[in-house]
Every structure is written in structure tokens, then in C-alpha cells.
Design an enzyme around this catalytic site. Structure first.
Site, short mmCIF file in Angstrom:
data_model
loop_
_atom_site.label_atom_id
_atom_site.label_comp_id
_atom_site.label_asym_id
_atom_site.label_seq_id
_atom_site.Cartn_x
_atom_site.Cartn_y
_atom_site.Cartn_z
N THR A 129 31.04 -27.66 -26.35
CA THR A 129 29.69 -28.10 -26.69
C THR A 129 29.10 -27.44 -27.94
OG1 THR A 129 27.38 -27.96 -25.93
CG2 THR A 129 28.90 -26.40 -24.96
N GLU A 131 26.29 -26.38 -28.02
CA GLU A 131 25.44 -25.26 -27.57
C GLU A 131 26.08 -23.91 -27.91
OE1 GLU A 131 22.28 -25.22 -25.80
OE2 GLU A 131 22.25 -27.25 -26.61
N TYR A 153 24.32 -21.32 -19.79
CA TYR A 153 25.25 -22.46 -19.92
C TYR A 153 26.19 -22.25 -21.11
CZ TYR A 153 26.72 -27.19 -21.40
OH TYR A 153 27.44 -28.28 -21.83
N LYS A 157 30.25 -21.76 -21.28
CA LYS A 157 31.09 -22.68 -22.05
C LYS A 157 31.90 -21.95 -23.12
CE LYS A 157 30.42 -27.02 -20.59
NZ LYS A 157 31.48 -28.01 -20.34
P1 NAP Z 1 27.00 -34.97 -16.43
O1 NAP Z 1 26.59 -36.38 -16.52
O2 NAP Z 1 26.04 -33.93 -16.01
O3 NAP Z 1 28.30 -34.91 -15.45
C1 NAP Z 1 28.79 -33.69 -14.97
C2 NAP Z 1 29.91 -33.98 -13.99
O4 NAP Z 1 30.41 -32.74 -13.48
C3 NAP Z 1 29.49 -34.82 -12.77
O5 NAP Z 1 30.52 -35.74 -12.46
C4 NAP Z 1 29.39 -33.77 -11.67
O6 NAP Z 1 29.60 -34.26 -10.38
C5 NAP Z 1 30.55 -32.87 -12.07
N1 NAP Z 1 30.49 -31.55 -11.41
C6 NAP Z 1 29.52 -30.60 -11.50
N2 NAP Z 1 29.83 -29.54 -10.73
C7 NAP Z 1 31.02 -29.82 -10.13
C8 NAP Z 1 31.85 -29.13 -9.22
N3 NAP Z 1 31.53 -27.93 -8.73
N4 NAP Z 1 33.02 -29.72 -8.83
C9 NAP Z 1 33.35 -30.95 -9.27
N5 NAP Z 1 32.60 -31.66 -10.13
C10 NAP Z 1 31.45 -31.11 -10.57
O7 NAP Z 1 27.62 -34.49 -17.84
P2 NAP Z 1 28.08 -35.35 -19.10
O8 NAP Z 1 26.89 -35.55 -19.99
O9 NAP Z 1 28.89 -36.49 -18.66
O10 NAP Z 1 28.98 -34.27 -19.85
C11 NAP Z 1 30.38 -34.15 -19.56
C12 NAP Z 1 30.86 -32.78 -20.01
O11 NAP Z 1 30.63 -32.62 -21.41
C13 NAP Z 1 30.16 -31.59 -19.36
O12 NAP Z 1 31.13 -30.58 -19.21
C14 NAP Z 1 29.12 -31.17 -20.37
O13 NAP Z 1 28.82 -29.80 -20.22
C15 NAP Z 1 29.85 -31.46 -21.66
N6 NAP Z 1 29.01 -31.81 -22.82
C16 NAP Z 1 28.10 -32.81 -22.73
C17 NAP Z 1 27.37 -33.17 -23.86
C18 NAP Z 1 26.36 -34.29 -23.81
O14 NAP Z 1 25.54 -34.36 -24.75
N7 NAP Z 1 26.41 -35.16 -22.83
C19 NAP Z 1 27.58 -32.49 -25.07
C20 NAP Z 1 28.54 -31.48 -25.11
C21 NAP Z 1 29.27 -31.15 -23.99
P3 NAP Z 1 28.36 -34.82 -9.46
O15 NAP Z 1 28.11 -36.23 -9.91
O16 NAP Z 1 28.91 -34.70 -8.10
O17 NAP Z 1 27.18 -33.90 -9.75
O1 G4F Z 2 18.19 -33.13 -23.58
P1 G4F Z 2 18.32 -31.67 -23.44
O2 G4F Z 2 18.07 -31.09 -22.09
O3 G4F Z 2 19.78 -31.32 -23.95
P2 G4F Z 2 20.46 -29.96 -24.46
O4 G4F Z 2 19.75 -28.77 -23.97
O5 G4F Z 2 20.64 -30.10 -25.93
O6 G4F Z 2 21.87 -30.01 -23.72
C1 G4F Z 2 22.66 -31.20 -23.72
O7 G4F Z 2 23.44 -31.24 -24.90
C2 G4F Z 2 24.39 -30.17 -25.02
C3 G4F Z 2 25.12 -30.36 -26.36
O8 G4F Z 2 24.41 -29.69 -27.38
C4 G4F Z 2 25.34 -30.22 -23.85
F1 G4F Z 2 26.27 -29.23 -23.97
C5 G4F Z 2 24.57 -30.07 -22.55
O9 G4F Z 2 25.48 -30.22 -21.46
C6 G4F Z 2 23.52 -31.18 -22.47
O10 G4F Z 2 24.18 -32.41 -22.36
O11 G4F Z 2 17.36 -30.90 -24.48
C7 G4F Z 2 17.38 -31.17 -25.85
C8 G4F Z 2 16.23 -30.46 -26.53
C9 G4F Z 2 16.08 -28.98 -26.15
O12 G4F Z 2 15.81 -28.21 -27.29
C10 G4F Z 2 14.87 -28.95 -25.23
O13 G4F Z 2 14.13 -27.73 -25.29
O14 G4F Z 2 15.01 -31.09 -26.12
C11 G4F Z 2 14.06 -30.10 -25.79
N1 G4F Z 2 13.10 -30.67 -24.83
C12 G4F Z 2 11.78 -30.85 -25.08
N2 G4F Z 2 11.18 -31.33 -23.99
C13 G4F Z 2 13.34 -31.04 -23.55
C14 G4F Z 2 12.12 -31.46 -23.03
N3 G4F Z 2 14.49 -31.06 -22.83
C15 G4F Z 2 14.42 -31.54 -21.55
N4 G4F Z 2 15.56 -31.61 -20.81
N5 G4F Z 2 13.23 -31.93 -20.99
C16 G4F Z 2 12.05 -31.91 -21.69
O15 G4F Z 2 11.00 -32.28 -21.16
#
Ligand code: NAP
Ligand code: G4F
Length: 364
Positions: A129, A131, A153, A157
Site C-alpha cells: 500500500t 500508506e 495499519y 503492512k
Molecule cells: P476490503 O474490501 O476491506 O477487503 C478485505 C478482505 O480481507 C475481506 O475479504 C475480508 O473478509 C478479508 N479479511 C480480513 N480479515 C481477515 C481474516 N482474519 N481472515 C480472512 N480474511 C480476512 O479491502 P480491499 O479494498 O479489497 O483491499 C484489498 C487489499 O489491498 C487489502 O489488503 C488492503 O489493505 C490492500 N490495499 C487496498 C487499497 C485500496 O485503496 N482499496 C490500497 C492499497 C492496498 P470479510 O469480508 O470477511 O471481512
Molecule cells: O478513504 P480513507 O479511509 O482511505 P485511506 O486511509 O487512504 O486508506 C485506504 O487507502 C490505502 C492506500 O493508500 C489502503 F492501504 C487502505 O487499506 C485503504 O483502502 O481516507 C482517505 C483520507 C484520509 O486522509 C482521511 O483522514 O480521507 C480522510 N477523511 C476525511 N474524512 C476521511 C473522512 N476518511 C474516512 N474514512 N472517513 C471520513 O469521514
């Protein structure tokens, strides 16, 4: 020819669901890891269940034995380790659980592959990520930018990133990290900021919600479309050499800009006035305050300047970071949520009518 067999952890999540569709379309046998929960959270993959070549298995990232057994049963040629406690703010409240799944979970997957003697044949993708850049030390960020994780987090990671690198070098395993910047979609979890905004814009436009409360409006992100990003996960594992890649659009916007555009697509033009906690998003037409800042959504440490440089992925994987623009992404999400909110309204009216008819004895 040997069939491609993929094991996806996190299959019920946003990325897991798109990746499953993508790999099935490429002729893979897809196995997904699901965990037991008291309510069924399989909405994103419900349409795939029962289709040939798609199989689900119970296991848990916290349970080594279940992972060893699953890897042995499936004999995957590729593993996509997407499972994580993925919410940054939640990681401040549940840091130990986050570390167990997001850090040690990666180690458990690697060891499950070694225990089953598959290290020579199974390629592993780790969902890393942006992050990791955290309290950023340069913009834009690329594969050489130093890491400075800024949440429990991100620290978890970072362990995942380094253990992948270590096993690559120590045991010659084909394991890689995709350093993905934020990617969103109509399947994004409802508490991440983009989806929270698109759902609220749809509800406010249809009279179902009064106001939206947000945290840091000035935070900057490089937002892409999740459907485009899963292709890159696959490309990383098809590469000749195991390497890490930054995946991003190369374009940056603030939370405030996302909010403005989402409300615009929902038919409301916002004007932002004030600063910090006193900033408000006002409906230009009616003068009503629709967006307010609440410190409840502030984080103890917040990452505020993410901006990725996807040059390496473009050059070496042939991936196109400009497939879906920011404007298109917001439009897709708002359109989806406008329809979702309208459908919920119709369903609720029908339920009310039915209850009334039953009470009056009109229907039995
Ligand atoms: P998400 O929608 O939150 O999905 C997370 C998945 O992990 C869900 O299927 C959840 O299962 C599963 N999980 C959590 N704890 C578990 C456990 N103990 N055992 C088995 N499964 C478990 O996340 P996403 O947005 O698809 O992201 C996928 C991956 O990419 C994550 O690792 C995230 O950290 C990483 N990532 C995401 C972003 C982004 O912007 N989306 C960016 C960078 C990296 P349940 O449905 O049962 O909760
Ligand atoms: O949407 P966010 O919660 O995503 P964040 O923290 O960037 O994390 C997501 O992206 C990461 C990749 O960079 C992944 F690794 C991670 O698993 C996840 O998918 O927040 C984005 C930004 C933050 O700066 C937060 O402070 O939006 C700001 N924010 C402002 N108001 C808020 C809110 N975030 C959330 N969730 N809720 C608010 O009301």
C-alpha cells in the site's frame, strides 16, 4: 497444459471480487478464502457462487493450520494475498488484530507455501500500500521513495512488504508486492471516504439524509478505479522477474474536490466556506449546510499527501494508468449510489404497503 489455479485471500472484499471476475475471464480455476462471520458478507461475490471454476473455502488469516491445509488442498499456481484489516482509522482502535492479520498473516501464507513444498511453482502477490509512504518524504512517490509508515495499519503492512522481499531473496521465491495507491469503486466499503461521500450525496439529493460529516477535507489522494487495478496484480505475477511495483494514476485530488464533484453529479452544487473544523459545504441554490467537519473523523496521525508515479508499471508491465479518469470514477460511483438509494426507497414503500394490506386483511 497445466491449468492456472489461483487462491485469493480477501475474496469477499472490493479487490477480491473484481480479481475473481478477472481471473475467471482468463480461464483460471479460482479458489477464495472466506472466514466465518455471524452475518453473511458475500454480497460482492454472490453472482459468482455456483459458477464452474469458482470455489470457496473456510479458513482465517489468524489460523496457520487452516492456511497450511488450504494451500495443500488447492495446490495454487498463484496466490493473491488481499486479506487485511484494511481500514486505517480502525487500526488505531484494533492495532494488535491489524498486526496479526496484515503483518503475521503474510508470513503465514509464505510458510504455508513452503510447508507444502510449493515455493518453486507458486507465485505470490502481496497487497501492499501507498500508506507505507505515510508522512511522505517526497512527491510523487515511486519504488525508490523512502517509507515512513504513519499508522498501525501502515506499520503492519511494512512488515508484509519486507517479509515478501526477504523470502524472495532467502528462498528464491517468486513473491512480489504491488504498492497500490487508493482505488475505489461502486463496491468500495461504505466507511472509506469516497464511498461515504457518494452514498451521502445520493441520500441527500433524494431527501434521505440531512448532512454529511467528514474529517480532514484537505487530505490529498491519488484515486484510481479498482477494476483497472486488479489487472495490474495479475500482470505483476506474469512478469519475467519477481519485482515490486507502484500502481497509481499519477493524478492527485483532495477530499474536498471529491466531495464537490460527487455532489455535482447528484445535482447539487456545493460552495465550501470557512477553514479547519469550521469549514462547511453549502448548497449554492438553497444556502443549506450539507457538509460539516467533525473531529471524530480526525486520525491521531494522518497521511495527507499521497501521489503515485506509475512509470515503472507503465513501462515494464504495459499497464495503462489513465484508463478511468478521476471524473469518470466519481461519475460511476455516484450513478451507482443514486440507483441504490432509489431502489431502497421503492423497496421500503413496498414493505410499508404490504404491512398495511396485511393489517387491513386486503392480502393474506
Ligand atoms: P476490503 O474490501 O476491506 O477487503 C478485505 C478482505 O480481507 C475481506 O475479504 C475480508 O473478509 C478479508 N479479511 C480480513 N480479515 C481477515 C481474516 N482474519 N481472515 C480472512 N480474511 C480476512 O479491502 P480491499 O479494498 O479489497 O483491499 C484489498 C487489499 O489491498 C487489502 O489488503 C488492503 O489493505 C490492500 N490495499 C487496498 C487499497 C485500496 O485503496 N482499496 C490500497 C492499497 C492496498 P470479510 O469480508 O470477511 O471481512
Ligand atoms: O478513504 P480513507 O479511509 O482511505 P485511506 O486511509 O487512504 O486508506 C485506504 O487507502 C490505502 C492506500 O493508500 C489502503 F492501504 C487502505 O487499506 C485503504 O483502502 O481516507 C482517505 C483520507 C484520509 O486522509 C482521511 O483522514 O480521507 C480522510 N477523511 C476525511 N474524512 C476521511 C473522512 N476518511 C474516512 N474514512 N472517513 C471520513 O469521514
Amino acid at each position: 497444459m497445466k491449468k492456472n489455479v489461483a487462491l485469493i485471500t480477501g475474496v469477499t472484499g472490493q479487490d477480491g471480487s473484481y480479481l475473481s471476475e478477472f481471473l475467471l475471464s482468463k480461464g483460471y480455476e479460482v479458489h477464495g478464502l472466506i472466514r466465518r462471520s455471524s452475518v453473511d458478507f458475500r454480497e460482492r461475490i454472490a453472482h459468482l457462487e455456483g459458477t464452474p471454476h469458482f470455489h470457496l473455502h473456510y479458513a482465517d488469516m489468524n489460523d496457520s493450520m487452516s492456511l497450511v491445509k488450504l494451500v495443500g488442498l488447492v495446490q495454487p499456481t498463484e496466490i493473491y494475498n488481499l486479506a487485511a484489516q484494511s481500514h486505517v482509522q480502525v487500526s488505531f482502535d484494533a492495532p494488535e488484530f491489524t498486526a496479526d492479520v496484515d503483518a503475521v498473516g503474510v508470513l503465514r501464507i509464505l510458510e504455508a507455501v513452503r510447508t507444502n513444498h510449493l515455493e518453486g511453482t507458486c507465485r505470490i502477490y502481496q497487497a501492499s500500500t501507498s500508506e507505507l509512504y505515510g508522512k511522505v518524504e517526497e512527491v510523487p512517490q515511486n519504488e525508490q521513495t523512502p517509507f515512513h509508515p504513519y499508522s498501525p495499519y501502515a506499520v503492519a503492512k511494512l512488515y508484509g512488504y519486507w517479509i515478501i522481499k526477504e523470502y524472495r531473496e532467502a528462498y528464491n521465491m517468486f513473491c512480489c508486492s504491488g504498492i497500490l495507491f487508493n482505488h475505489e469503486s461502486e463496491r468500495r466499503g461504505e466507511t472509506f471516504v469516497t464511498r461515504k461521500i457518494t452514498l451521502a450525496a445520493a441520500r441527500i439529493a433524494q431527501g434521505k439524509q440531512e448532512k454529511l460529516y467528514l474529517g480532514n477535507l484537505s487530505s490529498l489522494r491519488d484515486w484510481g478505479y479498482a477494476k483497472d487495478y486488479v489487472e495490474c496484480m495479475w500482470l505483476i505475477l506474469q512478469n519475467e522477474k519477481p519485482e515490486d511495483f507502484v500502481i497509481a494514476t499519477g493524478v492527485q485530488h483532495s477530499v474536498r474536490e471529491f466531495c464537490y464533484l460527487a455532489f455535482k453529479h447528484a445535482g447539487i452544487e456545493l460552495e465550501f466556506q470557512g477553514e479547519g473544523e469550521n469549514e462547511k459545504g453549502i448548497d449554492k441554490k438553497t444556502g443549506k449546510v450539507l457538509v460539516e467537519v467533525s473531529p471524530d473523523f480526525y486520525r491521531p496521525t494522518d497521511v495527507v499527501n499521497l501521489w503515485g508515479d506509475p512509470s515503472k508499471a507503465k513501462r515494464e508491465l504495459g499497464w495503462n494508468p489513465a484508463k478511468t479518469s478521476f471524473e469518470e470514477l466519481v461519475a460511476i460511483m455516484v450513478k451507482h449510489d443514486m440507483e441504490k438509494v432509489a431502489a431502497e426507497h421503492v423497496a421500503s414503500v413496498m414493505r410499508t404497503n404490504l404491512a398495511e394490506y396485511l393489517e387491513k386483511g386486503v392480502v393474506k
